[in-house]
Scaffold this active site. Structure first.
Site, PDB file in Angstrom:
ATOM      1  CG  HIS A   9      -1.463  -5.395  -1.005  1.00  0.00           C
ATOM      2  ND1 HIS A   9      -1.806  -4.086  -0.668  1.00  0.00           N
ATOM      3  CD2 HIS A   9      -1.859  -5.561  -2.298  1.00  0.00           C
ATOM      4  CE1 HIS A   9      -2.385  -3.497  -1.719  1.00  0.00           C
ATOM      5  NE2 HIS A   9      -2.422  -4.381  -2.723  1.00  0.00           N
ATOM      6  CB  CYS A  40      -0.931   0.002   1.207  1.00  0.00           C
ATOM      7  SG  CYS A  40      -2.401  -1.032   1.002  1.00  0.00           S
ATOM      8  CG  HIS A  62       2.208 -10.218  -3.965  1.00  0.00           C
ATOM      9  ND1 HIS A  62       1.781 -10.248  -2.649  1.00  0.00           N
ATOM     10  CD2 HIS A  62       3.264 -11.067  -4.034  1.00  0.00           C
ATOM     11  CE1 HIS A  62       2.557 -11.065  -1.961  1.00  0.00           C
ATOM     12  NE2 HIS A  62       3.456 -11.604  -2.786  1.00  0.00           N
TER      13      HIS A  62
HETATM   14  P1  5GP Z   1       5.579 -13.337  -1.294  1.00  0.00           P
HETATM   15  O1  5GP Z   1       6.663 -14.087  -0.580  1.00  0.00           O
HETATM   16  O2  5GP Z   1       4.642 -12.661  -0.295  1.00  0.00           O
HETATM   17  O3  5GP Z   1       4.821 -14.148  -2.303  1.00  0.00           O
HETATM   18  O4  5GP Z   1       6.283 -12.215  -2.134  1.00  0.00           O
HETATM   19  C1  5GP Z   1       6.665 -10.986  -1.593  1.00  0.00           C
HETATM   20  C2  5GP Z   1       7.674 -10.395  -2.530  1.00  0.00           C
HETATM   21  O5  5GP Z   1       7.769  -9.023  -2.251  1.00  0.00           O
HETATM   22  C3  5GP Z   1       9.072 -10.997  -2.377  1.00  0.00           C
HETATM   23  O6  5GP Z   1       9.498 -11.565  -3.623  1.00  0.00           O
HETATM   24  C4  5GP Z   1       9.928  -9.812  -1.945  1.00  0.00           C
HETATM   25  O7  5GP Z   1      11.221  -9.821  -2.534  1.00  0.00           O
HETATM   26  C5  5GP Z   1       9.098  -8.626  -2.403  1.00  0.00           C
HETATM   27  N1  5GP Z   1       9.264  -7.433  -1.598  1.00  0.00           N
HETATM   28  C6  5GP Z   1       9.246  -7.365  -0.237  1.00  0.00           C
HETATM   29  N2  5GP Z   1       9.394  -6.091   0.172  1.00  0.00           N
HETATM   30  C7  5GP Z   1       9.498  -5.342  -0.963  1.00  0.00           C
HETATM   31  C8  5GP Z   1       9.670  -3.944  -1.188  1.00  0.00           C
HETATM   32  O8  5GP Z   1       9.762  -3.127  -0.268  1.00  0.00           O
HETATM   33  N3  5GP Z   1       9.727  -3.530  -2.471  1.00  0.00           N
HETATM   34  C9  5GP Z   1       9.624  -4.400  -3.523  1.00  0.00           C
HETATM   35  N4  5GP Z   1       9.703  -3.883  -4.750  1.00  0.00           N
HETATM   36  N5  5GP Z   1       9.459  -5.735  -3.354  1.00  0.00           N
HETATM   37  C10 5GP Z   1       9.403  -6.186  -2.084  1.00  0.00           C
HETATM   38 ZN    ZN Z   2      -1.831  -3.269   1.172  1.00  0.00          ZN
END
Ligand code: 5GP
Ligand code: ZN
Length: 110
Positions: free
Chosen positions: A96, A7, A98
């Protein structure tokens, strides 16, 4: 949502490399890429996880999926992988919704 990092990216409060924006969606580069191309696509409206997908209208769901495909096409990709980690046991670390778009040097899966 106040404490949600995505967000904050959507609000421009923390920086990210934006790839595409439109239709209530934002695409930006993952800060720690797991493949040659690693882009995250998020709805601008905070939705915690894929489990809550039905809080979107059918039109919103269609737009979201179309935006994922359009973003991949805009990146010049023909072959790629789309992943939605759902819940901690599914590898979700940011709560969130994604969509990961990954391409290049992908490990075999399935
Ligand atoms: P999940 O593990 O929830 O499926 O994916 C989260 C993703 O968000 C990870 O691949 C991580 O590298 C990415 N991520 C986490 N924090 C940030 C951030 O502050 N900026 C960006 N651009 N990516 C982020
Ligand atoms: Zn959010």
């Amino acid at each position: 949502m106040t404490n949600c990092i995505f967000c904050k990216i959507i609000a421009g409060e923390i920086p990210a490399t934006i790839v595409a924006r439109g239709a209530g969606m934002l695409a930006f580069e993952d800060v720690a890429p797991k493949a040659d191309v690693h882009v995250l696509v998020v709805p601008e409206r905070h939705i915690e996880s894929f489990r809550d997908i039905e809080t979107l209208t059918p039109d919103e769901s269609k737009e979201m999926l179309g935006f994922v495909a359009t973003t991949a096409r805009g990146l010049g990709l023909e072959d790629y992988r789309v992943i939605v980690n759902t819940g901690p046991g599914g590898g979700q670390t940011v709560f969130h919704l994604h969509w990961h778009i990954l391409a290049g040097n992908l490990p075999a899966f399935g």
